[in-house]
Scaffold this motif. Structure first.
Motif, PDB file in Angstrom:
ATOM      1  N   TRP A 189      -1.007   1.306   3.165  1.00  0.00           N
ATOM      2  CA  TRP A 189      -1.245   2.642   3.722  1.00  0.00           C
ATOM      3  C   TRP A 189      -0.022   3.141   4.492  1.00  0.00           C
ATOM      4  O   TRP A 189       0.448   4.278   4.283  1.00  0.00           O
ATOM      5  N   GLU A 190       0.518   2.280   5.349  1.00  0.00           N
ATOM      6  CA  GLU A 190       1.688   2.681   6.131  1.00  0.00           C
ATOM      7  C   GLU A 190       2.897   2.908   5.232  1.00  0.00           C
ATOM      8  O   GLU A 190       3.717   3.805   5.490  1.00  0.00           O
ATOM      9  N   ALA A 191       3.011   2.101   4.167  1.00  0.00           N
ATOM     10  CA  ALA A 191       4.115   2.288   3.226  1.00  0.00           C
ATOM     11  C   ALA A 191       3.989   3.625   2.508  1.00  0.00           C
ATOM     12  O   ALA A 191       4.991   4.309   2.257  1.00  0.00           O
ATOM     13  N   GLY A 192       2.742   4.004   2.179  1.00  0.00           N
ATOM     14  CA  GLY A 192       2.532   5.303   1.543  1.00  0.00           C
ATOM     15  C   GLY A 192       2.983   6.446   2.425  1.00  0.00           C
ATOM     16  O   GLY A 192       3.618   7.409   1.964  1.00  0.00           O
ATOM     17  N   ILE A 193       2.662   6.336   3.726  1.00  0.00           N
ATOM     18  CA  ILE A 193       3.113   7.362   4.670  1.00  0.00           C
ATOM     19  C   ILE A 193       4.639   7.366   4.758  1.00  0.00           C
ATOM     20  O   ILE A 193       5.279   8.427   4.812  1.00  0.00           O
ATOM     21  N   LEU A 194       5.235   6.152   4.745  1.00  0.00           N
ATOM     22  CA  LEU A 194       6.694   6.021   4.836  1.00  0.00           C
ATOM     23  C   LEU A 194       7.404   6.757   3.715  1.00  0.00           C
ATOM     24  O   LEU A 194       8.458   7.377   3.935  1.00  0.00           O
ATOM     25  N   VAL A 195       6.823   6.713   2.515  1.00  0.00           N
ATOM     26  CA  VAL A 195       7.484   7.357   1.373  1.00  0.00           C
ATOM     27  C   VAL A 195       7.003   8.782   1.149  1.00  0.00           C
ATOM     28  O   VAL A 195       7.307   9.395   0.118  1.00  0.00           O
ATOM     29  N   GLY A 196       6.253   9.342   2.127  1.00  0.00           N
ATOM     30  CA  GLY A 196       5.976  10.770   2.106  1.00  0.00           C
ATOM     31  C   GLY A 196       4.574  11.204   1.746  1.00  0.00           C
ATOM     32  O   GLY A 196       4.306  12.405   1.659  1.00  0.00           O
ATOM     33  N   LEU A 197       3.645  10.252   1.555  1.00  0.00           N
ATOM     34  CA  LEU A 197       2.281  10.646   1.202  1.00  0.00           C
ATOM     35  C   LEU A 197       1.503  11.068   2.447  1.00  0.00           C
ATOM     36  O   LEU A 197       1.701  10.497   3.522  1.00  0.00           O
ATOM     37  N   PRO A 198       0.606  12.045   2.308  1.00  0.00           N
ATOM     38  CA  PRO A 198      -0.282  12.367   3.430  1.00  0.00           C
ATOM     39  C   PRO A 198      -1.112  11.131   3.795  1.00  0.00           C
ATOM     40  O   PRO A 198      -1.482  10.347   2.926  1.00  0.00           O
ATOM     41  N   SER A 199      -1.418  10.985   5.075  1.00  0.00           N
ATOM     42  CA  SER A 199      -2.087   9.781   5.554  1.00  0.00           C
ATOM     43  C   SER A 199      -3.407   9.500   4.846  1.00  0.00           C
ATOM     44  O   SER A 199      -3.689   8.367   4.433  1.00  0.00           O
ATOM     45  N   ASP A 200      -4.243  10.539   4.683  1.00  0.00           N
ATOM     46  CA  ASP A 200      -5.550  10.316   4.067  1.00  0.00           C
ATOM     47  C   ASP A 200      -5.425   9.932   2.597  1.00  0.00           C
ATOM     48  O   ASP A 200      -6.166   9.079   2.092  1.00  0.00           O
ATOM     49  N   LEU A 201      -4.470  10.510   1.903  1.00  0.00           N
ATOM     50  CA  LEU A 201      -4.255  10.167   0.498  1.00  0.00           C
ATOM     51  C   LEU A 201      -3.710   8.745   0.379  1.00  0.00           C
ATOM     52  O   LEU A 201      -4.141   7.970  -0.484  1.00  0.00           O
ATOM     53  N   ALA A 202      -2.778   8.398   1.254  1.00  0.00           N
ATOM     54  CA  ALA A 202      -2.222   7.044   1.232  1.00  0.00           C
ATOM     55  C   ALA A 202      -3.312   6.006   1.489  1.00  0.00           C
ATOM     56  O   ALA A 202      -3.338   4.940   0.861  1.00  0.00           O
ATOM     57  N   TRP A 203      -4.227   6.340   2.389  1.00  0.00           N
ATOM     58  CA  TRP A 203      -5.316   5.412   2.701  1.00  0.00           C
ATOM     59  C   TRP A 203      -6.242   5.214   1.497  1.00  0.00           C
ATOM     60  O   TRP A 203      -6.580   4.088   1.130  1.00  0.00           O
ATOM     61  N   SER A 204      -6.649   6.310   0.890  1.00  0.00           N
ATOM     62  CA  SER A 204      -7.542   6.227  -0.264  1.00  0.00           C
ATOM     63  C   SER A 204      -6.892   5.485  -1.427  1.00  0.00           C
ATOM     64  O   SER A 204      -7.530   4.643  -2.076  1.00  0.00           O
ATOM     65  N   LEU A 205      -5.635   5.763  -1.697  1.00  0.00           N
ATOM     66  CA  LEU A 205      -4.932   5.086  -2.784  1.00  0.00           C
ATOM     67  C   LEU A 205      -4.800   3.584  -2.510  1.00  0.00           C
ATOM     68  O   LEU A 205      -4.917   2.763  -3.423  1.00  0.00           O
ATOM     69  N   SER A 206      -4.562   3.238  -1.264  1.00  0.00           N
ATOM     70  CA  SER A 206      -4.396   1.827  -0.901  1.00  0.00           C
ATOM     71  C   SER A 206      -5.681   1.043  -1.157  1.00  0.00           C
ATOM     72  O   SER A 206      -5.656  -0.065  -1.707  1.00  0.00           O
ATOM     73  N   ILE A 207      -6.808   1.604  -0.754  1.00  0.00           N
ATOM     74  CA  ILE A 207      -8.093   0.946  -0.989  1.00  0.00           C
ATOM     75  C   ILE A 207      -8.394   0.875  -2.480  1.00  0.00           C
ATOM     76  O   ILE A 207      -8.797  -0.173  -3.011  1.00  0.00           O
ATOM     77  N   ASP A 208      -8.167   1.988  -3.171  1.00  0.00           N
ATOM     78  CA  ASP A 208      -8.494   2.044  -4.601  1.00  0.00           C
ATOM     79  C   ASP A 208      -7.650   1.080  -5.423  1.00  0.00           C
ATOM     80  O   ASP A 208      -8.134   0.484  -6.386  1.00  0.00           O
ATOM     81  N   VAL A 209      -6.378   0.913  -5.047  1.00  0.00           N
ATOM     82  CA  VAL A 209      -5.517   0.028  -5.838  1.00  0.00           C
ATOM     83  C   VAL A 209      -5.932  -1.433  -5.646  1.00  0.00           C
ATOM     84  O   VAL A 209      -5.849  -2.242  -6.580  1.00  0.00           O
ATOM     85  N   ILE A 210      -6.418  -1.789  -4.456  1.00  0.00           N
ATOM     86  CA  ILE A 210      -6.932  -3.142  -4.247  1.00  0.00           C
ATOM     87  C   ILE A 210      -8.180  -3.374  -5.092  1.00  0.00           C
ATOM     88  O   ILE A 210      -8.330  -4.408  -5.763  1.00  0.00           O
TER      89      ILE A 210
END
Length: 283
Positions: A189-210
């Motif tokens: 999630w934090e890496a997603g934010i680091l590379v420019g993703l909105p926080s909520d999208l990064a969170w959802s993608l992180s859970i979904d990819v796991i």
């Protein structure tokens, strides 16, 4: 108890895991009114009565153990001596005891009580019905006892029957595992934010990819997935190279190994403490 009513199932310690086990009993078809549980404080009493409205809840361990057929021991390791001292004489060969106390061997319990003993190591995911639990046969336990215990934990996830010698390793891997997965998801999630993703999208993608990766692993080996995803000179292989250079797999293995060593230490502390207090324990 309830005007003479006797509960067949007793859960000593209605904390998170104990409460989840009481709910699992209900899920397997046990009438909630056949279950009784104990807590240590008035605050815990009120909480448990809200979470388990049809289950009898009390501050007395002896009250619920006296006439029970199955007793679940779900207390903290440091509480074991006091609890066993309180109820050991009531735990006869007609009772099945299922202990979920980390580090407490069936040998110890078998020596302290006359009950049929099973040791279980569930993880916190049983709260959501997707737990992973390993169970081991202890003194006097029968095939029917093992079948009952695994049926109970299968109702809230998956149950594995293992030799007790593996339970410290199980504790380190699957018992503690949800915490490690949570750390990995947090890092994604934090890496997603680091590379420019909105926080909520990064969170959802992180859970979904796991979740999606876990489903793939039901039919494919890790190296097969890597082969399917990584293309020559592509994005994925670049990320894999970075992970290998910094020892990602070694780090994860070290985490599990460290937890395993601590689990072994905890068991020794528990065993040494109980041995030192054997004279205080009633049999």
């Amino acid at each position: 108890m309830r005007g003479g009513f006797i509960a067949r199932y007793a859960v000593i310690g209605l904390g998170k895991i104990g409460t989840a086990i009481a709910k699992a009993l209900i899920k397997t078809g046990v009438n909630a009114r056949d279950i009784a549980g104990s807590v240590r404080s008035e605050h815990g009493l009120k909480r448990a009565q809200v979470e388990l409205p049809s289950v009898y809840v009390t501050l007395s361990n002896r009250e619920i153990v006296k006439d029970a057929e199955v007793v679940v021991l779900a207390v903290k390791p440091r509480q074991v001596i006091d609890v066993i001292n309180d109820v050991a004489e009531l735990l006869d060969e007609n009772k099945l005891m299922i202990s979920v106390v980390a580090g407490l061997s069936t040998k110890i319990l078998g020596n302290l009580t006359k009950a049929r003993v099973i040791r279980a190591m569930p993880n916190i995911s049983i709260l959501e019905g997707s737990g992973v639990t390993a169970v081991s046969r202890g003194p006097r336990a029968t095939d029917s006892d093992i079948e009952f215990a695994c049926g109970l934990f299968n109702s809230v996830g998956k149950c594995y029957i293992v030799n007790e010698e593996y339970l410290n390793a199980v504790t380190a891997l699957s018992g503690s595992g949800p915490a490690y997965v949570a750390m990995i998801v947090e890092a994604l999630w934090e890496a997603g934010i680091l590379v420019g993703l909105p926080s909520d999208l990064a969170w959802s993608l992180s859970i979904d990819v796991i979740e999606s990766g876990a489903k793939l692993l039901n039919s494919k080996k890790p190296w097969e997935i890597i082969s399917d995803v990584a293309t020559p000179g592509g994005v994925t292989i670049s990320g894999i190279k970075f992970a290998e250079e910094r020892g990602l797999k070694g780090l994860l293995m070290g985490i599990i190994e460290s937890a395993y060593r601590r689990s072994m230490d905890v068991q020794k502390i528990i065993e040494d403490t109980i041995e030192a207090n054997m004279g205080k324990l009633k049999k």
